[in-house]
Design a protein around this motif. Structure first.
Motif, short mmCIF file in Angstrom:
data_model
loop_
_atom_site.label_atom_id
_atom_site.label_comp_id
_atom_site.label_asym_id
_atom_site.label_seq_id
_atom_site.Cartn_x
_atom_site.Cartn_y
_atom_site.Cartn_z
N LEU A 171 -41.72 66.14 51.51
CA LEU A 171 -41.78 65.46 52.81
C LEU A 171 -42.66 64.22 52.81
CD1 LEU A 171 -41.98 68.49 55.26
CD2 LEU A 171 -40.15 66.81 55.09
N THR A 172 -43.64 64.15 51.90
CA THR A 172 -44.55 63.01 51.92
C THR A 172 -43.84 61.67 51.75
OG1 THR A 172 -46.38 64.37 51.11
CG2 THR A 172 -46.59 61.99 50.85
N PRO A 173 -42.95 61.50 50.77
CA PRO A 173 -42.25 60.21 50.66
C PRO A 173 -41.37 59.93 51.86
CG PRO A 173 -41.37 61.82 49.11
CD PRO A 173 -42.62 62.40 49.64
N LEU A 174 -40.80 60.96 52.48
CA LEU A 174 -39.98 60.73 53.68
C LEU A 174 -40.84 60.24 54.83
CD1 LEU A 174 -37.57 63.82 53.64
CD2 LEU A 174 -37.03 61.45 53.09
N GLY A 175 -42.04 60.80 54.96
CA GLY A 175 -42.94 60.34 56.02
C GLY A 175 -43.34 58.88 55.85
N ILE A 176 -43.60 58.48 54.61
CA ILE A 176 -43.95 57.09 54.34
C ILE A 176 -42.77 56.17 54.65
CG2 ILE A 176 -44.57 55.46 52.51
CD1 ILE A 176 -46.21 57.70 51.24
N ALA A 177 -41.56 56.62 54.31
CA ALA A 177 -40.37 55.83 54.61
C ALA A 177 -40.18 55.68 56.12
CB ALA A 177 -39.14 56.47 53.99
N VAL A 178 -40.52 56.72 56.88
CA VAL A 178 -40.39 56.66 58.33
C VAL A 178 -41.28 55.58 58.92
CG1 VAL A 178 -40.90 57.88 60.49
CG2 VAL A 178 -39.63 59.03 58.69
N ALA A 182 -50.82 52.94 57.88
CA ALA A 182 -50.26 54.27 58.15
C ALA A 182 -49.84 54.96 56.86
CB ALA A 182 -49.07 54.16 59.10
N ALA A 183 -49.23 54.20 55.94
CA ALA A 183 -48.84 54.77 54.65
C ALA A 183 -50.08 55.22 53.87
CB ALA A 183 -48.05 53.75 53.85
N ALA A 184 -51.15 54.44 53.98
CA ALA A 184 -52.39 54.81 53.29
C ALA A 184 -52.94 56.12 53.83
CB ALA A 184 -53.43 53.70 53.47
N ILE A 185 -52.94 56.26 55.16
CA ILE A 185 -53.46 57.50 55.77
C ILE A 185 -52.62 58.69 55.35
CG2 ILE A 185 -53.83 58.69 57.96
CD1 ILE A 185 -54.40 55.96 59.20
N LEU A 186 -51.29 58.52 55.35
CA LEU A 186 -50.41 59.62 54.97
C LEU A 186 -50.67 60.07 53.54
CD1 LEU A 186 -47.02 58.53 56.57
CD2 LEU A 186 -48.36 60.54 57.14
N SER A 187 -50.90 59.12 52.65
CA SER A 187 -51.12 59.47 51.26
C SER A 187 -52.46 60.15 51.04
CB SER A 187 -51.01 58.21 50.39
OG SER A 187 -49.73 57.64 50.53
N VAL A 188 -53.49 59.68 51.74
CA VAL A 188 -54.80 60.32 51.64
C VAL A 188 -54.71 61.76 52.15
CG1 VAL A 188 -57.15 60.32 52.56
CG2 VAL A 188 -56.11 58.19 51.79
N THR A 189 -53.88 61.97 53.16
CA THR A 189 -53.72 63.30 53.73
C THR A 189 -53.26 64.30 52.69
OG1 THR A 189 -53.12 62.32 55.85
CG2 THR A 189 -52.56 64.61 55.55
N THR A 190 -52.42 63.86 51.76
CA THR A 190 -51.92 64.77 50.72
C THR A 190 -53.06 65.34 49.90
OG1 THR A 190 -49.93 63.43 50.56
CG2 THR A 190 -50.38 64.93 48.74
N VAL A 191 -54.01 64.50 49.53
CA VAL A 191 -55.15 64.96 48.73
C VAL A 191 -56.14 65.75 49.58
CG1 VAL A 191 -57.03 64.21 47.22
CG2 VAL A 191 -54.86 62.97 47.23
N ALA A 192 -56.47 65.19 50.77
CA ALA A 192 -57.45 65.84 51.63
C ALA A 192 -56.95 67.20 52.11
CB ALA A 192 -57.76 64.95 52.82
N GLU A 202 -54.60 48.21 46.90
CA GLU A 202 -55.14 47.50 48.04
C GLU A 202 -54.45 47.92 49.33
OE1 GLU A 202 -57.53 45.47 48.55
OE2 GLU A 202 -58.23 45.08 46.52
N VAL A 203 -53.11 48.06 49.24
CA VAL A 203 -52.34 48.35 50.43
C VAL A 203 -52.41 49.80 50.82
CG1 VAL A 203 -49.99 48.42 51.36
CG2 VAL A 203 -50.76 46.42 50.12
N GLU A 204 -52.29 50.68 49.80
CA GLU A 204 -52.15 52.09 50.12
C GLU A 204 -53.36 52.91 49.72
OE1 GLU A 204 -48.41 52.99 48.33
OE2 GLU A 204 -47.31 52.03 49.93
N GLY A 205 -54.11 52.42 48.74
CA GLY A 205 -55.40 52.97 48.43
C GLY A 205 -55.47 54.44 48.07
N VAL A 206 -54.40 55.02 47.54
CA VAL A 206 -54.40 56.44 47.29
C VAL A 206 -53.62 56.77 46.05
CG1 VAL A 206 -54.70 57.16 49.65
CG2 VAL A 206 -52.46 56.60 48.84
N ALA A 207 -53.63 58.07 45.72
CA ALA A 207 -53.00 58.51 44.49
C ALA A 207 -51.52 58.74 44.63
CB ALA A 207 -53.68 59.79 44.00
N ASP A 208 -51.10 59.52 45.61
CA ASP A 208 -49.71 59.92 45.70
C ASP A 208 -48.98 59.08 46.72
OD1 ASP A 208 -50.43 63.31 45.05
OD2 ASP A 208 -49.16 62.02 43.87
N VAL A 209 -48.27 58.04 46.28
CA VAL A 209 -47.53 57.20 47.20
C VAL A 209 -46.11 57.06 46.72
CG1 VAL A 209 -47.62 55.06 48.49
CG2 VAL A 209 -49.69 55.91 47.45
N PRO A 210 -45.35 58.15 46.70
CA PRO A 210 -43.97 58.06 46.27
C PRO A 210 -43.13 57.38 47.31
CG PRO A 210 -44.43 60.26 47.05
CD PRO A 210 -45.72 59.50 47.12
#
Length: 517
Positions: A121-128, A141-151, A497-505
């Motif tokens: 679901l994470t890549p779908l959320g970023i696409a949304v 928003a994409a950065a926050i979503l990706s950080v959420t995966t780790v946190a 710089e843009v997304e600042g996180v590890a998992d940004v599929p």
């Protein structure tokens, strides 16, 4: 500097709570997926099974995720993205209920498999958010979503551990079911319908073949000790799995709309990212599985820390926290060294953590330190990977390349989880429930070798096809290992710089439509 091309607009204005809603959904998915590792000893005790069999409650989640992610991405690129998200959360909820009911290990295993759908679901959320929001809002928003995966994983391990300790094993899964149901309600309220889009065909046969081959390989690895490593049954299963896998590769190279585009592996940067993802995935979950079992091992065994399932979850908190911090450090690192070098440096840091697990694991403070070190290294590796892939492929192939990298990562997770159980089982004496302490030492040495190979692959693979053409839009093969600022280097830096996180599929053409060099 990257410019966004106009993305297809949603048919309805975005809900004012779309970003908090998607963050909540991402957090829930991360928490539910974390119901595996710390609970393995409890599952084994409750269902009266071996720790090796109980390990499948974690492995099956990642196995299903490896299959669900590309299928969901393909479906989500078409006109049914909202339905895919809602249907996936409904599936996760059903899986959590199935695992929570006291029906035996078989039903728990089936439920954990259904929960694996949520990891797509994470890549779908970023696409949304990229489609529904303007660029200035979509990027943070994409950065926050990706950080959420780790946190979410860092929060999920201790939280579910506490619930299991005071309410029992099934209470932890009931907690996951309630949280999943809340996420489903939020998705119905905030996820918009996409605008008019062409339907994307799904390679159903490819999904079936991939599932059969991965399941066969993992089954062979997990049962090798009990069947016998030279037994005809084991050899037959492994050979059949490899034949099916070869058939899948042939199919993917011939069909018009493959599940994953394997031709992208001809590009050195993509090959580097995918091989590193596989090896790092194995090494990461080998470490996590060993730590959670070791921490809960009773001191009466002559080793172990005798901690509760809640403390075992807390022991993993430094890993998640350090991985988030590491992305900030990596942002500075990729400005000074090539992405391949950054991958190797991250691997060496985790190698130090694995050395500590092998030779210095007698106290809780040592476990906390080595998990923090591991988080720094893994965070750096997974922060560099997306930019490495994005910089090496044309924009219209970004989704396929990042999706495959995600699949490879989940395969690594499942393999590492299974490998830890196999090694410990091999060091468990007949009639004993717990392995010898030497089993952890041997598993740690295997992990050290895995991270050493990961570091070497990060440095060597980019140079194998130096100067080979990779097609339009792809970076040169020497950009990964060299020090010059190139398209791959800039992509890695810009993505951090843009997304600042590890998992940004990214997902299919929807995600890649937002990038233009």
């Amino acid at each position: 500097m990257d410019k966004r091309t106009p993305a297809p607009q949603a048919e309805q204005p975005p809900h004012r709570l779309i970003v908090p809603g998607l963050v909540f959904i991402g957090m829930i998915v991360a928490i539910v997926s974390s119901l595996g590792a710390p609970l393995i000893p409890t599952i084994a005790e409750t269902d009266h099974i071996s720790l090796t069999d109980a390990q499948w409650s974690l492995t099956v989640t990642f196995l299903v995720s490896a299959l669900a992610t590309p299928v969901m991405g393909r479906l989500g690129d078409g006109p049914h993205r909202r339905r895919v998200i809602i249907g996936s959360l409904a599936t996760v909820t059903v899986g959590a209920v199935l695992a929570a009911l006291p029906l035996g290990f078989g039903f728990l295993l089936a439920g954990r498999g259904l929960q694996g759908v949520g990891l797509g679901l994470t890549p779908l959320g970023i696409a949304v958010v990229r489609d529904a929001l303007p660029a200035e809002r979509a990027r943070p928003a994409a950065a926050i979503l990706s950080v959420t995966t780790v946190a979410g994983v860092g929060l999920g391990y201790p939280l579910t551990g506490l619930v299991a300790q005071y309410g029992g094993l099934h209470a932890a899964f009931w907690f996951g079911a309630v949280m999943s149901a809340l996420g489903l309600v939020v998705a119905v309220l905030v996820v918009p319908s996409p605008g008019p889009r062409p339907r994307r065909p799904v390679d159903s046969l490819g999904a079936v073949l991939l599932g059969l081959s991965l399941a066969g390989l993992l089954l062979g690895i997990s049962e090798g000790e009990s069947w016998g490593w030279t037994s005809p049954r084991l050899i037959g299963v492994l050979v059949a799995a490899l034949v099916v896998l070869a058939g899948w590769v042939v199919l993917e190279l011939r069909v018009a709309h493959p599940l994953v585009d394997l031709r992208l592996l001809r590009r050195p940067a993509v090959l580097t990212a995918d091989v590193t993802a596989l090896l790092a995935g194995v090494g990461m979950y080998l470490l996590i599985s060993l730590v959670t079992r070791f921490v809960q091992t009773p001191r009466s065994s002559g080793y172990g820390l005798g901690a509760s399932v809640a403390v075992a979850g807390l022991a993993l908190l430094p890993f998640s926290a350090a991985s988030v911090v590491s992305t900030r450090i990596t942002r500075l690192l990729v400005r000074r060294v090539a992405p391949g070098v950054a991958l190797a440096m991250g691997s060496v840091v985790v190698l130090f953590a694995m050395v500590m697990l092998t030779y210095a694991r007698g106290a809780m403070w040592e476990i906390l330190v080595l998990m923090a070190l591991a988080g720094l290294g893994v965070g750096a590796i997974f922060a560099v990977m997306p930019g490495l892939v994005v910089g090496a492929v044309p924009p219209h192939e970004t989704g396929s390349a990042t999706s495959f990298n995600q699949v490879i990562r989940y395969v690594g997770y499942a393999t590492g989880s299974t490998l830890s159980a196999v090694v410990l089982e091999a060091h468990t004496a007949p009639g004993h429930a717990l392995p010898a302490n030497s089993g952890y030492t041997v598993a740690g040495l295997i992990g050290c070798g895995m991270w050493l190979v990961t570091a070497l692959a990060s440095l060597v693979l980019p140079r194998l096809r130096r100067g080979a053409g990779a097609g339009p839009g792809a970076g040169s093969s020497k950009v990964v290992g060299g020090g010059a600022t190139t398209r791959v280097d800039r992509a890695a830096e810009d993505l951090l710089e843009v997304e600042g996180v590890a998992d940004v599929p990214e997902v299919g053409d929807t995600a890649s439509a937002g990038r233009k060099d």
